[in-house]
Design an enzyme around this catalytic site. Structure first.
Site, PDB file in Angstrom:
ATOM      1  N   SER A 186     -16.104  15.247  23.803  1.00 47.10           N
ATOM      2  CA  SER A 186     -16.143  15.197  25.326  1.00 47.10           C
ATOM      3  C   SER A 186     -15.099  14.140  26.116  1.00 47.10           C
ATOM      4  CB  SER A 186     -17.616  15.334  25.693  1.00 47.10           C
ATOM      5  OG  SER A 186     -17.577  14.750  27.108  1.00 47.10           O
TER       6      SER A 186
ATOM      7  N   HIS B  33     -13.568  18.966  24.889  1.00 43.04           N
ATOM      8  CA  HIS B  33     -14.440  19.559  26.013  1.00 43.04           C
ATOM      9  C   HIS B  33     -14.455  18.637  27.335  1.00 43.04           C
ATOM     10  CE1 HIS B  33     -18.469  20.962  26.928  1.00 43.04           C
ATOM     11  NE2 HIS B  33     -18.943  19.661  27.306  1.00 43.04           N
TER      12      HIS B  33
ATOM     13  N   ASP C  36     -15.907  17.567  30.780  1.00 46.09           N
ATOM     14  CA  ASP C  36     -17.048  17.771  31.648  1.00 46.09           C
ATOM     15  C   ASP C  36     -16.528  17.701  33.137  1.00 46.09           C
ATOM     16  OD1 ASP C  36     -18.781  15.984  29.108  1.00 46.09           O
ATOM     17  OD2 ASP C  36     -19.323  18.030  29.985  1.00 46.09           O
TER      18      ASP C  36
ATOM     19  N   MET D 256     -17.953  17.623  37.130  1.00 48.54           N
ATOM     20  CA  MET D 256     -19.253  17.362  37.763  1.00 48.54           C
ATOM     21  C   MET D 256     -18.858  17.092  39.093  1.00 48.54           C
ATOM     22  SD  MET D 256     -21.006  14.685  35.221  1.00 48.54           S
ATOM     23  CE  MET D 256     -20.990  14.757  33.461  1.00 48.54           C
TER      24      MET D 256
ATOM     25  N   HIS E  26     -16.576  22.707  30.795  1.00 50.50           N
ATOM     26  CA  HIS E  26     -18.066  22.797  31.115  1.00 50.50           C
ATOM     27  C   HIS E  26     -18.226  22.656  32.507  1.00 50.50           C
ATOM     28  CE1 HIS E  26     -22.221  20.962  30.295  1.00 50.50           C
ATOM     29  NE2 HIS E  26     -22.296  21.865  30.937  1.00 50.50           N
TER      30      HIS E  26
ATOM     31  N   MET F  77     -20.075  21.508  35.578  1.00 49.47           N
ATOM     32  CA  MET F  77     -21.640  21.393  35.976  1.00 49.47           C
ATOM     33  C   MET F  77     -21.338  21.230  37.437  1.00 49.47           C
ATOM     34  SD  MET F  77     -22.358  18.435  32.829  1.00 49.47           S
ATOM     35  CE  MET F  77     -21.000  18.449  32.700  1.00 49.47           C
TER      36      MET F  77
ATOM     37  N   MET G 189     -27.730  22.720  26.341  1.00 51.25           N
ATOM     38  CA  MET G 189     -27.678  21.496  26.563  1.00 51.25           C
ATOM     39  C   MET G 189     -28.711  20.810  25.881  1.00 51.25           C
ATOM     40  SD  MET G 189     -25.193  20.552  28.622  1.00 51.25           S
ATOM     41  CE  MET G 189     -25.428  19.127  29.080  1.00 51.25           C
TER      42      MET G 189
ATOM     43  N   ASP H 148     -24.541  20.324  23.350  1.00 51.34           N
ATOM     44  CA  ASP H 148     -23.901  18.971  24.159  1.00 51.34           C
ATOM     45  C   ASP H 148     -25.002  18.191  24.574  1.00 51.34           C
ATOM     46  OD1 ASP H 148     -21.862  19.615  27.403  1.00 51.34           O
ATOM     47  OD2 ASP H 148     -22.246  17.951  25.655  1.00 51.34           O
TER      48      ASP H 148
HETATM   49  C1  DX5 Z   1     -23.473  15.619  29.800  1.00 52.22           C
HETATM   50  C2  DX5 Z   1     -22.225  16.185  29.342  1.00 52.22           C
HETATM   51  C3  DX5 Z   1     -21.978  16.172  27.836  1.00 52.22           C
HETATM   52  C4  DX5 Z   1     -21.885  14.579  27.448  1.00 52.22           C
HETATM   53  C5  DX5 Z   1     -22.128  14.461  25.977  1.00 52.22           C
HETATM   54  O1  DX5 Z   1     -23.586  15.935  31.040  1.00 52.22           O
HETATM   55  O2  DX5 Z   1     -22.280  17.562  29.506  1.00 52.22           O
HETATM   56  O3  DX5 Z   1     -20.739  16.653  27.295  1.00 52.22           O
HETATM   57  O4  DX5 Z   1     -20.480  14.242  27.704  1.00 52.22           O
HETATM   58  O5  DX5 Z   1     -21.861  13.138  25.681  1.00 52.22           O
HETATM   59  P1  DX5 Z   1     -22.577  12.328  24.540  1.00 52.22           P
HETATM   60  O6  DX5 Z   1     -22.203  13.023  23.104  1.00 52.22           O
HETATM   61  O7  DX5 Z   1     -22.427  10.922  24.466  1.00 52.22           O
HETATM   62  O8  DX5 Z   1     -24.015  12.709  24.554  1.00 52.22           O
HETATM   63 ZN    ZN Z   2     -20.495  18.677  28.441  1.00 49.61          ZN
END
Ligand code: DX5
Ligand code: ZN
Length: 212
Positions: free
Chosen positions: A9, A34, A36, A38, A67, A69, A138, A172
């Site tokens: 990620s 990956h 993320d 947000m 992903h 969010m 998750m 994840d």
């Molecule tokens: C959290 C993200 C994850 C996060 C994982 O909201 O969806 O993808 O980046 O990070 P680690 O592997 O550091 O927990």
């Molecule tokens: Zn993620």
């Protein structure tokens, strides 16, 4: 069962050098990247959007696993597909009409993933799972990297694997060399890892340790 895939990620990477970081983890053996996304509404954090994903496309020679969010993911799936996403995953908690969102993602030529937060039961996707290409369970609450793995999710992973057959089950959050063993044993085959990979001396070694 489906082969083990490692999806670093970029949330944990050096955001001032995203292109180089992607090339480095791909050289280190990453199967997917990956990304993320947000929006500051669905999660208490804001990261990146379609323009950045589009800029990263040329640096990424493996599938981009986006992903979302975000609230109202329906409004943005086209923009992320046009930016170059290969997989678009959205939270069932955020979609008004998740069954239609899955169809829309597939019509755009992307693979569709549905995401469950730690507090969401696998029962909530009973009438969605057959339409999805992947389920993302998750293993932390969304918003930040570096959080602690939620062990109760191992039971959910087992139950989701039973619903999925041999399609991809992605996990994840809080995945390191210890929890990787546990989630694989429970039935996960796509492992997202941010801090474990990007905080390591060697991206290749970290990816290898996760793959076991
Ligand atoms: C959290 C993200 C994850 C996060 C994982 O909201 O969806 O993808 O980046 O990070 P680690 O592997 O550091 O927990
Ligand atoms: Zn993620």
């Amino acid at each position: 069962m489906a082969d083990i895939k490692i999806a670093p990620s970029i949330l944990a990477s050096d955001f001032s050098r995203l292109g180089q970081e992607i090339r480095a983890v791909v050289d280190g053996g990453a199967d997917l990247i990956h990304i993320d996304v947000m929006d500051g509404h669905f999660t208490p954090n804001i990261t990146i959007g379609p323009p950045v994903v589009a800029a990263l496309r040329q640096h990424c020679s493996v599938p981009m696993d986006v992903h979302l969010m975000i609230t109202n993911p329906d409004d943005y799936v086209e923009a992320f597909a046009n930016a170059g996403a290969d997989i678009i995953s959205f939270h069932v908690e955020a979609a008004q009409h998740p069954h239609r969102t899955i169809s829309k993602i597939k019509e755009l030529g992307c693979r569709a993933g549905i995401v469950l937060n730690p507090g969401t039961s696998q029962d909530d996707i009973e009438f969605l799972v057959d339409a999805a290409d992947m389920v993302l369970v998750m293993t932390v609450n969304p918003g930040f990297g570096g959080q602690t793995f939620v062990p109760e999710m191992l039971r959910k992973i087992k139950l989701v694997r039973a619903m999925l057959g041999d399609r991809d089950l992605e996990v994840d959050g809080g995945i390191d060399d210890q929890t990787a063993r546990e989630v694989i044993a429970a039935g996960a085959n796509v492992l997202v890892a941010g801090s474990y990979v990007f905080r390591s001396e060697s991206y290749a070694d970290a990816i290898e340790r996760l793959r076991g």
